[in-house]
Enzyme design. Structure first.
Site, PDB file in Angstrom:
ATOM      1  N   HIS A 215      -9.513 -31.508   1.006  1.00 13.94           N
ATOM      2  CA  HIS A 215     -10.904 -31.507   0.535  1.00 13.94           C
ATOM      3  C   HIS A 215     -11.879 -31.404   1.720  1.00 13.94           C
ATOM      4  O   HIS A 215     -12.754 -30.530   1.735  1.00 13.94           O
ATOM      5  CB  HIS A 215     -11.155 -32.776  -0.271  1.00 13.94           C
ATOM      6  CG  HIS A 215     -12.543 -32.912  -0.804  1.00 13.94           C
ATOM      7  ND1 HIS A 215     -12.883 -32.557  -2.087  1.00 13.94           N
ATOM      8  CD2 HIS A 215     -13.681 -33.368  -0.228  1.00 13.94           C
ATOM      9  CE1 HIS A 215     -14.180 -32.780  -2.275  1.00 13.94           C
ATOM     10  NE2 HIS A 215     -14.683 -33.282  -1.157  1.00 13.94           N
ATOM     11  N   GLU A 216     -11.719 -32.271   2.684  1.00 10.84           N
ATOM     12  CA  GLU A 216     -12.660 -32.276   3.804  1.00 10.84           C
ATOM     13  C   GLU A 216     -12.536 -30.989   4.617  1.00 10.84           C
ATOM     14  O   GLU A 216     -13.534 -30.429   5.058  1.00 10.84           O
ATOM     15  CB  GLU A 216     -12.455 -33.505   4.702  1.00 10.84           C
ATOM     16  CG  GLU A 216     -12.517 -34.850   3.985  1.00 10.84           C
ATOM     17  CD  GLU A 216     -13.706 -35.043   3.059  1.00 10.84           C
ATOM     18  OE1 GLU A 216     -14.783 -34.480   3.322  1.00 10.84           O
ATOM     19  OE2 GLU A 216     -13.546 -35.760   2.042  1.00 10.84           O
TER      20      GLU A 216
ATOM     21  N   GLU B  82     -19.618 -30.203  -3.762  1.00 14.34           N
ATOM     22  CA  GLU B  82     -18.575 -31.159  -4.167  1.00 14.34           C
ATOM     23  C   GLU B  82     -17.721 -30.656  -5.338  1.00 14.34           C
ATOM     24  O   GLU B  82     -16.498 -30.745  -5.296  1.00 14.34           O
ATOM     25  CB  GLU B  82     -19.193 -32.523  -4.479  1.00 14.34           C
ATOM     26  CG  GLU B  82     -19.823 -33.211  -3.256  1.00 14.34           C
ATOM     27  CD  GLU B  82     -18.869 -33.382  -2.086  1.00 14.34           C
ATOM     28  OE1 GLU B  82     -17.651 -33.233  -2.258  1.00 14.34           O
ATOM     29  OE2 GLU B  82     -19.358 -33.665  -0.968  1.00 14.34           O
TER      30      GLU B  82
ATOM     31  N   ALA C  65     -13.917 -39.967   2.655  1.00 14.72           N
ATOM     32  CA  ALA C  65     -13.928 -39.259   3.931  1.00 14.72           C
ATOM     33  C   ALA C  65     -15.173 -38.400   4.008  1.00 14.72           C
ATOM     34  O   ALA C  65     -15.883 -38.251   3.020  1.00 14.72           O
ATOM     35  CB  ALA C  65     -12.685 -38.378   4.070  1.00 14.72           C
ATOM     36  N   MET C  66     -15.421 -37.834   5.196  1.00 12.79           N
ATOM     37  CA  MET C  66     -16.654 -37.080   5.408  1.00 12.79           C
ATOM     38  C   MET C  66     -16.396 -35.834   6.252  1.00 12.79           C
ATOM     39  O   MET C  66     -15.739 -35.921   7.294  1.00 12.79           O
ATOM     40  CB  MET C  66     -17.683 -38.007   6.080  1.00 12.79           C
ATOM     41  CG  MET C  66     -19.003 -37.338   6.351  1.00 12.79           C
ATOM     42  SD  MET C  66     -19.805 -36.825   4.806  1.00 12.79           S
ATOM     43  CE  MET C  66     -20.626 -35.344   5.354  1.00 12.79           C
ATOM     44  N   GLU C  67     -16.962 -34.732   5.784  1.00 13.55           N
ATOM     45  CA  GLU C  67     -16.650 -33.403   6.337  1.00 13.55           C
ATOM     46  C   GLU C  67     -17.494 -32.977   7.528  1.00 13.55           C
ATOM     47  O   GLU C  67     -17.688 -31.773   7.748  1.00 13.55           O
ATOM     48  CB  GLU C  67     -16.807 -32.366   5.217  1.00 13.55           C
ATOM     49  CG  GLU C  67     -18.258 -32.098   4.746  1.00 13.55           C
ATOM     50  CD  GLU C  67     -18.720 -32.930   3.547  1.00 13.55           C
ATOM     51  OE1 GLU C  67     -18.144 -34.013   3.316  1.00 13.55           O
ATOM     52  OE2 GLU C  67     -19.656 -32.496   2.859  1.00 13.55           O
ATOM     53  N   ASN C  68     -18.017 -33.884   8.354  1.00 17.85           N
ATOM     54  CA  ASN C  68     -18.833 -33.534   9.516  1.00 17.85           C
ATOM     55  C   ASN C  68     -18.228 -32.339  10.258  1.00 17.85           C
ATOM     56  O   ASN C  68     -17.030 -32.287  10.474  1.00 17.85           O
ATOM     57  CB  ASN C  68     -18.894 -34.710  10.490  1.00 17.85           C
ATOM     58  CG  ASN C  68     -19.080 -36.018   9.775  1.00 17.85           C
ATOM     59  OD1 ASN C  68     -20.061 -36.196   9.065  1.00 17.85           O
ATOM     60  ND2 ASN C  68     -18.113 -36.913   9.915  1.00 17.85           N
TER      61      ASN C  68
HETATM   62  N1  TRP Z   1     -19.135 -35.602   1.410  1.00 11.41           N
HETATM   63  C1  TRP Z   1     -18.142 -36.639   1.251  1.00 11.41           C
HETATM   64  C2  TRP Z   1     -17.018 -36.014   0.463  1.00 11.41           C
HETATM   65  O1  TRP Z   1     -16.218 -35.333   0.982  1.00 11.41           O
HETATM   66  C3  TRP Z   1     -18.682 -37.830   0.532  1.00 11.41           C
HETATM   67  C4  TRP Z   1     -19.122 -38.977   1.376  1.00 11.41           C
HETATM   68  C5  TRP Z   1     -18.446 -39.540   2.377  1.00 11.41           C
HETATM   69  C6  TRP Z   1     -20.293 -39.762   1.236  1.00 11.41           C
HETATM   70  N2  TRP Z   1     -19.122 -40.622   2.848  1.00 11.41           N
HETATM   71  C7  TRP Z   1     -20.253 -40.769   2.175  1.00 11.41           C
HETATM   72  C8  TRP Z   1     -21.367 -39.706   0.380  1.00 11.41           C
HETATM   73  C9  TRP Z   1     -21.249 -41.742   2.299  1.00 11.41           C
HETATM   74  C10 TRP Z   1     -22.369 -40.647   0.490  1.00 11.41           C
HETATM   75  C11 TRP Z   1     -22.312 -41.653   1.427  1.00 11.41           C
HETATM   76  O2  TRP Z   1     -16.962 -36.049  -0.702  1.00 11.41           O
HETATM   77 ZN    ZN Z   2     -16.613 -33.679  -0.739  1.00 13.63          ZN
END
Ligand code: TRP
Ligand code: ZN
Length: 876
Positions: free
Chosen positions: A302-303, A325, A267-270
């Protein structure tokens, strides 16, 4: 410069950009193969940096359309542009506005970085360097700007989402519409996100401690709405927890989560718009196992926690990745510990660290928690940065105590809010708050490799002293041959002959704070006074440092700790060590009789109803193949380890069959599914009982597995039964696979488990199975979850078959990696990590693994830096 250093980026070369970006105004006119992106940047020269320096922006596979400076089209000789770079040769001395238009093809973006389509929905992934695939920019984390985003799309894309708060929306001509978003919090480009799609939404209101009303929304693909309730519950609990435990509140009017099915990572924390792999959002008892529920809880938390540790305070450069992280993993682990059972969670986290990080740290891919050089940052989203990074935060807490730790965190939030910070900034906060010198501790961030701590006892009954002779051994790792001694917190207990914990009257030889020894020298004797009885030491309680402890405890003492230590982690650790010794002895030809005392002790723990079921289930889990391989260390014969481990499982099943059968319950009609940790623990122990019964020929396990498969009411029970049938090659396995397929064929996440079960089967002609699986209509080479469910399950989760003596497993992986690399290099590189321990193998297999790795470097096709970097480092 040596040739292999070409393209290497170094921490020591850090320099700020000559220009700052104040605001970014983006307009997206979305279309599947020709999306128009207009970026308006307000830039200003940074004081003190060479005036008139060219403005060099990053790009990646970009199609440039046009550029304007302060509203006027740029003359051809005023700039240079390629797919990888835009350079304004002589920028004005005063603040200026640069407008750049690019054209994108989201439909053909198979790398899943930048703007792409997932099941017809537009989404983005910008961390680490994906924003440069959208527009030319300073794509680095220390350039913070305020973003406004306008999205125009067909009304078929019902929801148009961006970072921050929604500020405007409306209709356009030709069946199109638009939305505008403004994010008041300055952020680096990697936190940018956009989503446009025909989705379904689940919403709940939330009010923060200081009274801000926040609209919480979780967007999922149509038809999945009912599967988002658990994630919403996790989100609300995370928000409440972060207010209570860290004093951190949310800071926008909306918090959006979108689940997509094509995603490279978890997942990604945008900012304000988290994007998730749907595996970490969608939960329903018929699809998600208890481990999936726990994973969703962790990843949602986490996100969300990144909003403060990562977003409000971000990283100066990608070398500082563990700053966000490691700290955020620490925070999500604490959250789950508070929500579930702390003792059980600690064992699970350490088990995962040992399974994933220890092999990395002990092999050719070893790198410091804060690396000092990289060629491809995507390859540094590793277990070392995440999990060992979290352990380092945990050690700071152990050294400072809970209160000092919280003071240090408060100072960090207070002092660095709005900054792009470094590990030095972080550590300084704890030094100040705790009044301690952490300079030796800081070596944990720069020295790679897992330290080995040896400890030996000598006791002097007459003097009433116990002396522990410690020695730290710091193995050489790539680029680091000689190392300095580390500061290692050792939490300890001294157990007397009566079973009571002894408290020394005085300790010398090391700083000791409560029950924590601050070990700091290569060789160090620590003497405890006032100790009259003979002592069994319980060292490294709670796994107080990420080291390998080699104590002088004998088998009898380990079995004692297994059954009596008050520290649950050390009970588990003692069982793991005992299990490891036994399997390796069996592999070396010892008779099965040597297993008796261990199995007896397991039986005692299994029957102890005063213990949580989840804990008992973990106690009954044998060391993994990876643990055994690591303990063996060199010249590993995977087949011998596999056979020995199997023999021990079967023996446990046979010897404890009555107890196991007496405990095991068929999952008959139960009331509504209960996702709680306690209920999950019961299922875990029940399925552990089934596992051992199925592993032996005499326990009637085959019939039980079949019955459980037929009667299962939830995925945990169903998949455990299916795994037993398939992995132990029991009658009915093929029918069960067919029936599972019929039941779940339309649910991708459930089909992933069907792939995994088959790809991890230790028996049978697996290459043929893999071929069939990858031709299944539920499979797709373009979906990372599917590829991982087959290829990674095989390469990283099926040691016997992957390490087939003839090298066919290695050759298969190399071939697949080259294929996947053509569409998705990030995914390909992750698969290639399965070679990280090849050097410990016996000579024949080593030779074959090396050939496979060389075939990556010698490939005729164009290959990505991602896979070349992994192959090169594996071979170095
Ligand atoms: N920052 C994301 C996390 O919560 C990691 C992540 C999500 C990521 N998608 C990505 C890192 C694509 C590199 C490429 O840990
Ligand atoms: Zn993270």
């Amino acid at each position: 410069m040596r040739s292999e250093d070409a393209g290497m980026i170094y921490l020591r070369d850090y320099q700020p950009t000559p220009y700052a970006v104040e605001t970014v105004h983006l307009t997206f006119k979305l279309a599947p193969t020709a999306t128009q992106v207009i970026s308006k940047l307000k830039l200003s020269p940074r004081a003190g940096i060479a005036a008139g320096a060219p403005l060099e922006l990053d790009g990646d596979e970009l199609e440039f359309v046009s550029a304007k400076l302060n509203g006027t089209p740029l003359a051809a000789d005023a700039y240079e542009v390629s797919a990888e770079r835009f350079c304004l040769l002589a920028p004005p001395a005063d603040p200026f506005e640069l407008e750049i238009e690019t054209r994108l093809n989201p439909q053909d973006n198979t790398k899943l970085m930048g703007l792409y389509l997932s099941s017809g929905n537009y989404c983005t992934q910008c961390e680490a360097e994906g924003f440069r695939r959208i527009t030319y920019y300073y794509d680095r984390p220390d350039v913070l700007a305020v973003y406004t985003t306008r999205i125009e799309a067909d009304t078929a894309q019902k929801y148009l989402l961006g970072n921050g708060n929604p500020v405007a929306e409306g209709a356009l001509e030709d069946g199109r519409h638009y939305a505008e978003w403004h994010d008041p919090h300055p952020k680096p480009a990697y936190l940018f996100a956009l989503v446009a799609g025909d989705l379904e939404v689940v919403s709940k209101p939330f009010t923060t401690a200081s009274g801000r009303d926040v609209a919480l929304n979780i967007y999922v693909e149509k038809g999945n709405g009912s599967k988002a309730d658990y994630a919403m519950d996790c989100l609300i609990r995370s928000m409440v927890w972060d207010e209570k435990v860290f004093g951190r509140e949310y800071d926008l009017d909306v918090f959006n989560i979108v689940a997509v099915s094509d995603f490279n990572m978890g997942a990604m924390e945008n900012k304000g718009l988290n994007i998730f792999n749907d595996k970490y959002v969608l939960a329903d008892p018929s699809v998600a196992t208890d481990a999936d529920y726990a994973g969703i809880e962790t990843v949602i938390a986490h996100e969300y926690f990144h909003n403060w540790t990562g977003n409000r305070i971000t990283c100066r450069d990608w070398f500082q990745l563990c700053l966000k992280e490691g700290l955020t993993v620490y925070r999500d682990q604490e959250f789950s510990s508070d929500e579930r059972s702390r003792g059980v969670k600690r064992i699970e986290d350490v088990r995962s660290l040992m399974a994933r990080q220890f092999p990395e740290d002990g092999g050719p891919l070893a790198h410091p928690v804060r690396p000092e050089q990289y060629k491809e940052i995507d390859n540094f989203y590793t277990a070392t940065v995440y999990q060992k990074g979290a352990e380092l935060v945990g050690m700071i807490r152990t050294l400072l105590g809970l209160e000092g730790f919280r003071k240090g965190m408060d100072l960090y939030f207070d002092r660095h809010d709005g900054d792009a910070a470094t590990i030095e900034d972080f550590i300084a906060c704890f030094e100040e708050a705790g009044g301690v010198d952490l300079s030796q501790f800081a070596l944990w961030y720069s020295q790679s490799g897992t330290p080995v701590v040896h400890s030996k006892r000598t006791q002097d009954g007459a003097a009433g002293t116990l002396t522990l002779h410690f020695e730290q051994e710091l193995p050489a790792t790539p680029g680091q041959s000689a190392k300095k001694p580390m500061l290692i917190p050792i939490r300890f207990g001294l157990i007397g002959a009566s079973g009571a914990e002894l408290v020394p009257s005085k300790v010398d030889g090391a700083k000791v704070d409560g029950d924590v020894i601050w070990l700091s020298e290569t060789q160090q004797d620590v003497t405890f006074h006032g100790i009259e009885e003979e002592v069994v030491t319980s060292l490294l309680r709670g796994f107080s440092a990420p080291v390998i402890l080699k104590s002088d405890l004998c088998e009898f003492e380990k079995l004692f700790l297994m059954q009596h230590d008050s520290d649950h982690f050390n009970r588990w650790q003692a069982a793991q060590e005992q299990g490891t010794d036994i399997v390796l002895a069996l592999a070396a030809g010892e008779e099965l009789e040597i297993t008796e005392p261990f199995i007896k002790a397991l039986g005692v723990v299994f029957a102890d109803e005063t213990l949580e079921e989840a804990f008992r289930a973990l106690m009954l889990t044998l060391p993994s193949y990876g643990d055994l391989q690591r303990a063996k260390g060199t010249d590993v014969d995977p087949e011998a380890i596999y056979q020995a481990r199997k023999a021990l499982s079967s023996r446990i099943g046979a010897h404890l069959q009555e107890e196991l059968r007496g405990y095991h319950q068929l999952p008959l009609a139960e009331a509504a599914f209960d996702a709680s940790a306690a209920a999950a623990g019961k299922r875990a122990l029940n399925n552990q009982a089934l596992h051992y019964l199925a592993a032996c020929e005499v326990g009637g396990g085959a019939a039980l597995a079949k019955q459980q498969f037929d009667l299962a009411r939830n995925m945990s029970d169903q998949i455990a039964a299916l795994r037993a049938l398939v992995h132990d090659d029991l009658p009915g396995a093929a029918e069960a696979l067919a029936s599972y397929r019929a039941q779940h064929k339309d649910t991708a996440l459930a089909m992933d488990k069907w792939f995994v079960v088959q790809a991890t089967a230790p028996e049978g002609n697996l290459l043929q199975v893999l071929d069939t699986l990858t031709k299944d209509e539920a499979f797709s080479w373009r979906n990372p979850n599917r590829v991982r469910a087959v290829v990674d399950a095989f390469a990283s989760g099926n040691p016997r078959q992957f390490n087939a003596e003839d090298g066919s497993g290695y050759a298969y992986l190399a071939k697949v990696v080259l294929e996947v690399d053509g569409s998705n290099p990030q995914l390909a590189a992750r698969l290639l990590n399965a070679f990280r321990s090849w050097k410990v193998l016996e000579a024949d297999r080593r030779e074959k693994a090396e050939l496979a790795l060389r075939s990556i470097l010698d490939a005729k096709q164009a290959t990505s830096i991602n896979i070349r970097d992994i192959a090169e480092r594996c071979l170095q």
